[in-house]
Scaffold this active site. Sequence first.
Site, PDB file in Angstrom:
ATOM      1  N   ARG A 168       0.838  -1.207   0.000  1.00  0.00           N
ATOM      2  CA  ARG A 168       0.000   0.000   0.000  1.00  0.00           C
ATOM      3  C   ARG A 168       0.864   1.245   0.000  1.00  0.00           C
ATOM      4  O   ARG A 168       0.544   2.250  -0.641  1.00  0.00           O
ATOM      5  CB  ARG A 168      -0.922  -0.009   1.225  1.00  0.00           C
ATOM      6  CG  ARG A 168      -2.046  -1.011   1.103  1.00  0.00           C
ATOM      7  CD  ARG A 168      -2.735  -1.208   2.446  1.00  0.00           C
ATOM      8  NE  ARG A 168      -3.254   0.015   2.997  1.00  0.00           N
ATOM      9  CZ  ARG A 168      -3.369   0.280   4.313  1.00  0.00           C
ATOM     10  NH1 ARG A 168      -3.016  -0.637   5.204  1.00  0.00           N
ATOM     11  NH2 ARG A 168      -3.837   1.423   4.723  1.00  0.00           N
ATOM     12  N   SER A 183      -6.040  -3.222   8.665  1.00  0.00           N
ATOM     13  CA  SER A 183      -4.623  -3.305   9.013  1.00  0.00           C
ATOM     14  C   SER A 183      -4.442  -3.173  10.526  1.00  0.00           C
ATOM     15  O   SER A 183      -3.790  -4.001  11.174  1.00  0.00           O
ATOM     16  CB  SER A 183      -3.872  -2.192   8.266  1.00  0.00           C
ATOM     17  OG  SER A 183      -2.603  -1.995   8.794  1.00  0.00           O
TER      18      SER A 183
HETATM   19  N1  URA Z   1      -1.481   2.060  10.965  1.00  0.00           N
HETATM   20  C1  URA Z   1      -1.549   0.768  10.576  1.00  0.00           C
HETATM   21  O1  URA Z   1      -1.160  -0.124  11.304  1.00  0.00           O
HETATM   22  N2  URA Z   1      -2.081   0.488   9.386  1.00  0.00           N
HETATM   23  C2  URA Z   1      -2.547   1.439   8.539  1.00  0.00           C
HETATM   24  O2  URA Z   1      -3.031   1.116   7.481  1.00  0.00           O
HETATM   25  C3  URA Z   1      -2.459   2.772   8.948  1.00  0.00           C
HETATM   26  C4  URA Z   1      -1.920   3.055  10.172  1.00  0.00           C
END
Ligand code: URA
Length: 423
Positions: A168, A183
Amino acid sequence: MDAIDVIRTKRDGGQLSAGQIRWVIEAYTRGAVSDEQVSALLMAVFFRGMAPDELAVWTQAMVDSGERKDLSSLGRPTADKHSTGGVGDKTTLPLAPLVAACGVAVPQLSGRGLGHTGGTLDKLESIPGWRADVHEEAYLAQLRDVGAVICAAGNDLAPADKKLYALRDVTGTVESIPLIASSIMSKKIAEGADALVLDVKTGSGAFMKDVASSVELARTMVGLGEAAGVHTVALVTAMDRPLGRAAGNAVEVAESVKVLAGGGPGDVVELTLALAREMLAGVGRGDVDPADALRDGRAMDVWRRMITAQGGDPDAPLPQPAERHVVTAPATGTLTRLDAYALGVAAWRLGAGRARKEDPVSAAAGVVWTAGVGERVVAGQPLLELHTDDAARIPRALEALEGAVGVDAGEQPLPLLLDRITA
Ligand code: URA
């Protein structure tokens, strides 16, 4: 299963089946689906979004890519906290020992900072001797004996997220609420706590700059937590200005110790207590007042034991900067603006943060300030103090601070606690 079918389904606005989701996450984690194909899928999710039940399966598949920890052998309730990240946000440091002092175990797997927000592990590593790596057995033993552990997450915690997040990062698909929520929540669910409180920051220094998107992120994450059987509550809190009076590493540890000693800035104390109350209520201990454990020193005792258990010396002097530079208040009146993002960038440029994952950070670098928004300042009084090991960093930090301070400038700071989201 065919990755192209999965991509086409999402590209055309359809809903992925549970089988498709489980397959693609599992196959990608073991390297059987290419980065190119998952990049296309992530971009399709970015534009098309995901339905709540689709996202719950996606998140569970990420959890199942590794191990969900079993904390049942501890014999006491467990509660965890996650902040979406902000400037000067050191609440994890006093919060974990405080909640542990109230009889609830706190397993806190934390990360390092990237960009303008600090990382909990970077802050704690400014304590001489303290180690972020704690092995599985020592982790459980510390939770049992001390009640709180703050340490680095191992590679078995939602490994799908490591791969997806890295992808990403280089494909312009970070800023998607379903992808952010899955996530964060996959890692938090895998930690195995009974209850979770989320501190979703909003404002210039936060990931989400406006209240509406922060509330949407909070609702999405609360839904995912509950779907996985974790009692989850979110507080949406202000990050238009930094929290407390210090941003950096050692300076934030020093401020946290003041809170644990019963003092410290009012906003840090208020937020820490609000989060502690949610964690306690989440495991059915809503009758316990955490303010008592701050007042009578029990939280400080747990802090000292927690630091010592990981090799740290809670009495050792913290690193001091080689250079200090004072910025004075530009006018007399009420401080109405102290921009969180600008202060975060200044602390980062002074050496407190990193631009790339592998960069080192300076323990002594950071910014401290003498007044918070809403307080009176007098023209010429010292307002900000910049700390660094390298004087050559100061001009770029000062550049970041241009326009960051406003006196009687007409802004209305956000209330510290903006919203509370439950299932
Ligand atoms: N923190 C995370 O762990 N994942 C994300 O996508 C954004 C912030």
